[in-house]
Design a protein around this motif. Sequence first.
Motif, PDB file in Angstrom:
ATOM      1  N   LYS A 219       0.834  -1.205   0.000  1.00 26.73           N
ATOM      2  CA  LYS A 219       0.000   0.000   0.000  1.00 26.73           C
ATOM      3  C   LYS A 219       0.870   1.257   0.000  1.00 26.73           C
ATOM      4  O   LYS A 219       0.678   2.174  -0.800  1.00 26.73           O
ATOM      5  CB  LYS A 219      -0.928   0.004   1.235  1.00 26.73           C
ATOM      6  N   THR A 220       1.833   1.273   0.921  1.00 26.64           N
ATOM      7  CA  THR A 220       2.724   2.434   0.998  1.00 26.64           C
ATOM      8  C   THR A 220       3.511   2.590  -0.299  1.00 26.64           C
ATOM      9  O   THR A 220       3.691   3.705  -0.808  1.00 26.64           O
ATOM     10  CB  THR A 220       3.676   2.287   2.197  1.00 26.64           C
ATOM     11  N   THR A 221       3.955   1.468  -0.826  1.00 29.61           N
ATOM     12  CA  THR A 221       4.701   1.498  -2.087  1.00 29.61           C
ATOM     13  C   THR A 221       3.876   2.157  -3.191  1.00 29.61           C
ATOM     14  O   THR A 221       4.388   2.989  -3.951  1.00 29.61           O
ATOM     15  CB  THR A 221       5.092   0.065  -2.490  1.00 29.61           C
TER      16      THR A 221
ATOM     17  N   PRO B 185       2.447  11.008   4.971  1.00 29.95           N
ATOM     18  CA  PRO B 185       3.164   9.736   4.990  1.00 29.95           C
ATOM     19  C   PRO B 185       2.894   8.902   6.244  1.00 29.95           C
ATOM     20  O   PRO B 185       2.457   9.417   7.271  1.00 29.95           O
ATOM     21  CB  PRO B 185       4.629  10.158   4.926  1.00 29.95           C
ATOM     22  N   GLU B 186       3.176   7.620   6.095  1.00 28.92           N
ATOM     23  CA  GLU B 186       3.065   6.690   7.213  1.00 28.92           C
ATOM     24  C   GLU B 186       3.998   7.157   8.330  1.00 28.92           C
ATOM     25  O   GLU B 186       5.136   7.537   8.087  1.00 28.92           O
ATOM     26  CB  GLU B 186       3.496   5.306   6.714  1.00 28.92           C
ATOM     27  N   GLY B 187       3.513   7.130   9.554  1.00 27.57           N
ATOM     28  CA  GLY B 187       4.344   7.551  10.687  1.00 27.57           C
ATOM     29  C   GLY B 187       4.439   9.063  10.809  1.00 27.57           C
ATOM     30  O   GLY B 187       5.275   9.590  11.534  1.00 27.57           O
TER      31      GLY B 187
ATOM     32  N   ILE C 243      -3.608   9.565   2.429  1.00 28.12           N
ATOM     33  CA  ILE C 243      -3.279   9.462   3.847  1.00 28.12           C
ATOM     34  C   ILE C 243      -2.899   8.027   4.181  1.00 28.12           C
ATOM     35  O   ILE C 243      -3.693   7.110   4.007  1.00 28.12           O
ATOM     36  CB  ILE C 243      -4.471   9.916   4.713  1.00 28.12           C
ATOM     37  N   ASP C 244      -1.658   7.854   4.628  1.00 29.11           N
ATOM     38  CA  ASP C 244      -1.156   6.508   4.900  1.00 29.11           C
ATOM     39  C   ASP C 244      -1.230   6.219   6.402  1.00 29.11           C
ATOM     40  O   ASP C 244      -0.487   6.805   7.183  1.00 29.11           O
ATOM     41  CB  ASP C 244       0.290   6.395   4.397  1.00 29.11           C
ATOM     42  N   GLU C 245      -2.141   5.336   6.785  1.00 25.68           N
ATOM     43  CA  GLU C 245      -2.262   4.877   8.177  1.00 25.68           C
ATOM     44  C   GLU C 245      -2.476   6.024   9.164  1.00 25.68           C
ATOM     45  O   GLU C 245      -1.692   6.204  10.093  1.00 25.68           O
ATOM     46  CB  GLU C 245      -0.988   4.117   8.601  1.00 25.68           C
ATOM     47  N   ALA C 246      -3.568   6.741   8.939  1.00 27.73           N
ATOM     48  CA  ALA C 246      -3.852   7.888   9.805  1.00 27.73           C
ATOM     49  C   ALA C 246      -4.094   7.469  11.254  1.00 27.73           C
ATOM     50  O   ALA C 246      -3.780   8.207  12.178  1.00 27.73           O
ATOM     51  CB  ALA C 246      -5.055   8.658   9.277  1.00 27.73           C
TER      52      ALA C 246
HETATM   53 MG    MG Z   1       2.613   0.942   4.740  1.00 28.96          MG
END
Ligand code: MG
Lengths: 239, 293
Positions: free
Chosen positions: A40-42, A82-84, A158-161
């Motif tokens: 997903k992030t990729t 981004p994630e994190g 939005i990655d892993e809000a």
């Molecule tokens: Mg990810």
Amino acid sequence: MLEVKELSVAYGDVRALWDVSLEVEEGSIVALVGANGAGKTTLLKAISGLLRPTSGRIVFEGEDLAQLNTKHRVDRGIVMVPEGRRLFQTLTVLENLRLGAYLPKARAVYDDSLERVFTLFPVLKDRMNGKAGLMSGGEQQMLAIGRAVMARPRLVMIDEASLGLSPILTRTIFDLIVALNQQDTTVLLVEQNIHMALKICNKAYVMKTGHMVLSGTGEELLANEDVRKAYVGERGSRL
Amino acid sequence: MGSLVQILVNGILLGSMYGIAAIGLSLIFGTMRIIFLAQGTMIVFFAYLTYWSFEKAGIDPYLSLFTVIPLAFVVGLGLFYLLFRKAAALEDKNVSLLLAVGLMYLIDNLILKIWGATPRGVNLSYSGAVLVIGDIRVPWLRFALLGLALASALVVYLFLKRTRVGTAVRAASEDMEATTLQGINSVWVCAISFAIGIALAGVAGVGMATVYSFDYQFGFIFAIKALVALALGGIGNVFGALAGGLLLGIIENLAAYYIGIAWIEVASYGVFMLVLIFLPQGLFGRRGLVKKV
Ligand SMILES: [Mg+2]
Ligand SMILES: Nc1ncnc2c1ncn2[C@@H]1O[C@H](COP(=O)(O)OP(=O)(O)OP(=O)(O)O)[C@@H](O)[C@H]1O
């Protein structure tokens, strides 16, 4: 608005995405779910230009993005949270927001954007001059989204809000994402909290080990036996 | 008592040079994550240019600041785009580090070729002028070095805190990818901070020309001294780097006075080791040369 066509991405020799396709319609919320390491992030990084695909196309509002770097994509309105969170911890809240509006177009409407962000997230106004790294997890997530809003996104990814947030805060963040969407921002949402994500989205995609395996409306996927078993779980939310 | 104050004053003035160099190192380290070992050589190179324009055209070193600083900035941009642009994007920082080492020896030898091996220095008509306060005697030129260092630190500080690009430099020092995601051209941000680092080498070079005699081998020693200063001051803090430089100057002068001139180097490298082992964050920095685990 956004069309990803048979996209493949590799980290060196290791392939991470295999002919992935996805479509995001203007004004919608699209959820992208899948287990850890699904890619997903990729996919989001490829859309924002941090990763170069080995094949396939990304088209945004009719324009092929292949030749555009991240800066130009941000300028077109593709903005990623981004994630994190990846806030600038030692910078103040205001400095983080200012960096979100770095490009000339966004800078021209800086005051207006800032007011928008402070309306969405009043707590950021109180913390304006404090260091970003000193805020709580929930506040930091709000700042991460606020920073993206400052860029005047047309599409925000939005990655892993909800990562690491309490259920109550997760609710708050989801409500804010919906509010943002109602203010004309299209949303592509990567989530571990699948139950909630499927509830607020217009359309959802499921990824598995680098492949796009399923898509449909939120209700369809929530009703889907495989999805329920694999992702939604007994207590109805986490993986 | 008077002599102790004199030692402190001398130390601070010597340390000013280390301080300017350390601020440059700190800026470059922030965005490129390498210790730019060629910094000292760049300083010596600009010292030679200052010397040269004094000998050939009689231009006062302090006047040549106005040409050397912009020139050094442009040289910095050029070097970055020619040598470091690709390497800076790599995960493996050894390439950049080796390029810096290569550049150092290249310029050392270029200096040797152009100006020869004889140590040079600028002999100014006013180099004998001495400021006397009670029984403390400070040559004006050395005093001016402190002024240069303070001005450099202040300008860099204001740039980092008050300008948009400066804020982007601080952001990039923290998280390059997140900076890129804001639509910021992170290559440009690296280039700018590198060029300012080299511009500071220009400032230090002018300063060096006015008080030291220098030769083509002086650069490496100076880069190491700046590194010691940076380790003392810690990274991510302009005034910390300056203070690290001043402190190193004081330590060297104390060592010279109380133990003997021959012990200067032993003292400064000893302090270097001690700081790395016991105070890896530096005395004032948020972050040291060594990452805290
Ligand atoms: Mg990810
Ligand atoms: N920088 C990298 N170098 C090499 N492989 C990577 C890198 N980043 C991710 N991968 C690999 O690519 C695959 C997809 O990773 P990705 O981070 O996109 O998954 P994800 O769906 O976001 O997972 P998560 O839910 O844990 O965030 C994984 O197999 C991962 O190991």
